[in-house]
Design a protein around this motif. Structure first.
Motif, PDB file in Angstrom:
ATOM      1  N   GLY A 116      64.427 117.613  74.185  1.00  0.00           N
ATOM      2  CA  GLY A 116      63.065 116.946  74.167  1.00  0.00           C
ATOM      3  C   GLY A 116      63.194 115.812  74.828  1.00  0.00           C
ATOM      4  N   GLY A 117      64.223 115.833  75.723  1.00  0.00           N
ATOM      5  CA  GLY A 117      64.387 114.277  76.566  1.00  0.00           C
ATOM      6  C   GLY A 117      63.480 113.924  77.650  1.00  0.00           C
ATOM      7  N   ILE A 121      59.849 110.522  71.998  1.00  0.00           N
ATOM      8  CA  ILE A 121      61.053 109.660  71.456  1.00  0.00           C
ATOM      9  C   ILE A 121      62.245 110.251  72.168  1.00  0.00           C
ATOM     10  CG2 ILE A 121      62.444 109.842  69.216  1.00  0.00           C
ATOM     11  CD1 ILE A 121      60.240 109.763  67.672  1.00  0.00           C
ATOM     12  N   GLY A 122      62.543 111.356  72.406  1.00  0.00           N
ATOM     13  CA  GLY A 122      63.689 111.735  73.327  1.00  0.00           C
ATOM     14  C   GLY A 122      64.153 111.121  74.414  1.00  0.00           C
ATOM     15  N   GLN A 123      62.672 110.923  75.280  1.00  0.00           N
ATOM     16  CA  GLN A 123      62.653 110.418  76.536  1.00  0.00           C
ATOM     17  C   GLN A 123      63.214 108.906  76.456  1.00  0.00           C
ATOM     18  OE1 GLN A 123      59.069 109.263  78.680  1.00  0.00           O
ATOM     19  NE2 GLN A 123      59.827 110.626  80.248  1.00  0.00           N
ATOM     20  N   ALA A 124      62.543 108.249  75.387  1.00  0.00           N
ATOM     21  CA  ALA A 124      62.843 107.003  75.324  1.00  0.00           C
ATOM     22  C   ALA A 124      64.260 106.734  74.750  1.00  0.00           C
ATOM     23  CB  ALA A 124      61.746 106.305  74.091  1.00  0.00           C
ATOM     24  N   LEU A 125      64.831 107.531  73.769  1.00  0.00           N
ATOM     25  CA  LEU A 125      66.164 107.492  73.661  1.00  0.00           C
ATOM     26  C   LEU A 125      67.094 107.394  74.730  1.00  0.00           C
ATOM     27  CD1 LEU A 125      66.400 109.165  70.190  1.00  0.00           C
ATOM     28  CD2 LEU A 125      66.770 106.661  70.556  1.00  0.00           C
ATOM     29  N   ILE A 131      70.001 115.266  79.414  1.00  0.00           N
ATOM     30  CA  ILE A 131      68.447 115.795  78.592  1.00  0.00           C
ATOM     31  C   ILE A 131      68.645 117.331  78.984  1.00  0.00           C
ATOM     32  CG2 ILE A 131      67.688 113.600  78.902  1.00  0.00           C
ATOM     33  CD1 ILE A 131      65.843 114.671  81.066  1.00  0.00           C
ATOM     34  N   LEU A 132      67.781 117.915  77.766  1.00  0.00           N
ATOM     35  CA  LEU A 132      67.629 119.281  78.128  1.00  0.00           C
ATOM     36  C   LEU A 132      66.153 119.548  77.887  1.00  0.00           C
ATOM     37  CD1 LEU A 132      70.312 120.614  75.419  1.00  0.00           C
ATOM     38  CD2 LEU A 132      70.527 119.912  77.735  1.00  0.00           C
ATOM     39  N   GLY A 133      65.683 120.307  78.844  1.00  0.00           N
ATOM     40  CA  GLY A 133      64.269 120.705  78.616  1.00  0.00           C
ATOM     41  C   GLY A 133      63.843 121.914  79.670  1.00  0.00           C
ATOM     42  N   VAL A 170      76.678 111.865  70.639  1.00  0.00           N
ATOM     43  CA  VAL A 170      75.502 111.941  70.064  1.00  0.00           C
ATOM     44  C   VAL A 170      74.651 113.150  70.370  1.00  0.00           C
ATOM     45  CG1 VAL A 170      73.370 110.719  69.556  1.00  0.00           C
ATOM     46  CG2 VAL A 170      75.501 109.331  69.960  1.00  0.00           C
ATOM     47  N   LEU A 171      74.253 114.005  69.450  1.00  0.00           N
ATOM     48  CA  LEU A 171      73.349 114.922  69.601  1.00  0.00           C
ATOM     49  C   LEU A 171      72.084 114.755  69.053  1.00  0.00           C
ATOM     50  CD1 LEU A 171      72.514 117.714  70.615  1.00  0.00           C
ATOM     51  CD2 LEU A 171      73.495 118.736  68.735  1.00  0.00           C
ATOM     52  N   VAL A 172      70.947 114.388  69.706  1.00  0.00           N
ATOM     53  CA  VAL A 172      69.540 113.997  69.353  1.00  0.00           C
ATOM     54  C   VAL A 172      68.690 115.425  69.512  1.00  0.00           C
ATOM     55  CG1 VAL A 172      67.624 112.749  69.561  1.00  0.00           C
ATOM     56  CG2 VAL A 172      69.823 111.780  69.926  1.00  0.00           C
ATOM     57  N   LEU A 173      68.120 115.832  68.454  1.00  0.00           N
ATOM     58  CA  LEU A 173      67.361 117.010  68.368  1.00  0.00           C
ATOM     59  C   LEU A 173      65.998 116.922  68.261  1.00  0.00           C
ATOM     60  CD1 LEU A 173      69.938 119.133  66.061  1.00  0.00           C
ATOM     61  CD2 LEU A 173      69.741 119.394  68.583  1.00  0.00           C
ATOM     62  N   CYS A 174      65.199 116.824  69.375  1.00  0.00           N
ATOM     63  CA  CYS A 174      63.919 116.503  69.289  1.00  0.00           C
ATOM     64  C   CYS A 174      62.802 117.489  69.660  1.00  0.00           C
ATOM     65  CB  CYS A 174      63.555 115.231  70.248  1.00  0.00           C
ATOM     66  SG  CYS A 174      64.235 113.607  69.693  1.00  0.00           S
ATOM     67  N   ALA A 175      63.293 118.470  70.369  1.00  0.00           N
ATOM     68  CA  ALA A 175      62.511 119.525  70.897  1.00  0.00           C
ATOM     69  C   ALA A 175      61.657 120.347  69.816  1.00  0.00           C
ATOM     70  CB  ALA A 175      63.456 120.458  71.882  1.00  0.00           C
TER      71      ALA A 175
END
Length: 279
Positions: A8-9, A13-17, A30-32, A83-88
């Motif tokens: 969700g990058g 929030i994902g993009q901002a991070l 980023i994954l999308g 770091v793995l950020v999960l937003c999607a």
């Protein structure tokens, strides 16, 4: 230099991070599903002199096969993941089934986070202070889980599907952080508060109007970022943390029931085994 992977990058929030850590000198993946949005991220990185640290992997994370491909790609290209950020997440007012046979919300909001967390665990074990930041809605309990109908074939409702996804992610965190797993990554379940994100989805008219009102009342994205960055930069000592708008939750809540977590883990493994066996 850290390696940050963000689902969700490309928005919210994902993009901002992703921008925050890229601007700080880290390398960001980023994954999308949208190549145009991925290109915007890469173009921005090039303009700011960070092209060598910015990566976009196009993928439909609602598909198990795509998650597996992404995991393999990241393992090949990066020695470690810090770091793995999960937003999607994608809201659907109308029930949709993926080509692999899973209800879309269950597949994207839960299964993808399950697959990526466990699939990249070995890469994260190689990092100094690894952390998985699961942006969801922790602490709601387990009462809303339809154990015999996780795909919500009967009586589907978009909000129920989303809330169930949050509850499943709570239990995912419990299972992942179990000491017997031996993973080094700290697992954080986080709700930053109502935030003015894109809130992507396919809405019926009433839901679309409600979402617009929610956005108007929510905090700007930039307000949500500093508390998240603070946690990522200094991961908690505990294997699992749940935080709502800056307030830690007790893990003794029913939402984090270990028996329910074990039950969900068993169901998930069977679903994935059956899917992979049939492929």
């Amino acid at each position: 230099m850290k390696t940050i992977v963000v689902t969700g990058g490309t928005s919210g929030i994902g993009q901002a991070l992703a921008h925050t850590y890229l601007d700080r000198g880290d390398q960001v993946v980023i994954l999308g599903p949208d190549p145009a949005k991925g290109k915007k991220f890469l173009d921005r990185a090039e303009k700011t002199g960070a092209a060598d640290r910015a990566f976009f992997i196009e993928a439909d994370l609602s598909l198990v096969s795509e998650n597996q491909r992404v995991i393999g790609d990241i393992k090949t290209r990066f020695t470690a993941v810090d770091v793995l950020v999960l937003c999607a997440r994608y809201f659907r007012s109308y029930r949709t089934v993926t080509p692999e046979g899973f209800e879309h919300n269950f597949a994207l909001y839960y299964l993808s986070r399950y697959l990526l967390g466990y699939g990249l665990a070995d890469q994260m074990d190689k990092a100094d202070r690894p952390i998985i930041m699961n942006i969801a809605g922790p602490g709601a309990g387990t009462a809303g889980i339809q154990w015999n109908d996780l795909g919500l074939k009967h009586g589907y409702d978009g909000w129920s599907a989303m809330f169930q996804g949050g509850r499943l992610n709570d239990l995912l965190g419990v299972s992942f952080a179990d000491e017997s797993r031996g993973h080094r990554a700290r697992y954080v379940l986080l709700f930053p508060g109502g935030t003015r994100t894109g809130f992507a989805g396919d809405f019926d008219p009433a839901t679309a109007a409600y979402v617009d009102r929610m956005k108007n009342a929510a905090q700007p994205v930039e307000f949500a970022i500093p508390p998240i960055v603070e946690i990522i930069d200094a991961p908690p000592r505990e294997p699992l943390s749940a935080i709502v708008e800056g307030t830690p939750l007790s893990l003794l809540r029913p939402a984090f029931d270990k028996d329910a977590a074990a039950r969900l883990d068993s169901i998930t493994r069977e679903l994935l085994h059956n899917k992979l066996s049939a492929s």
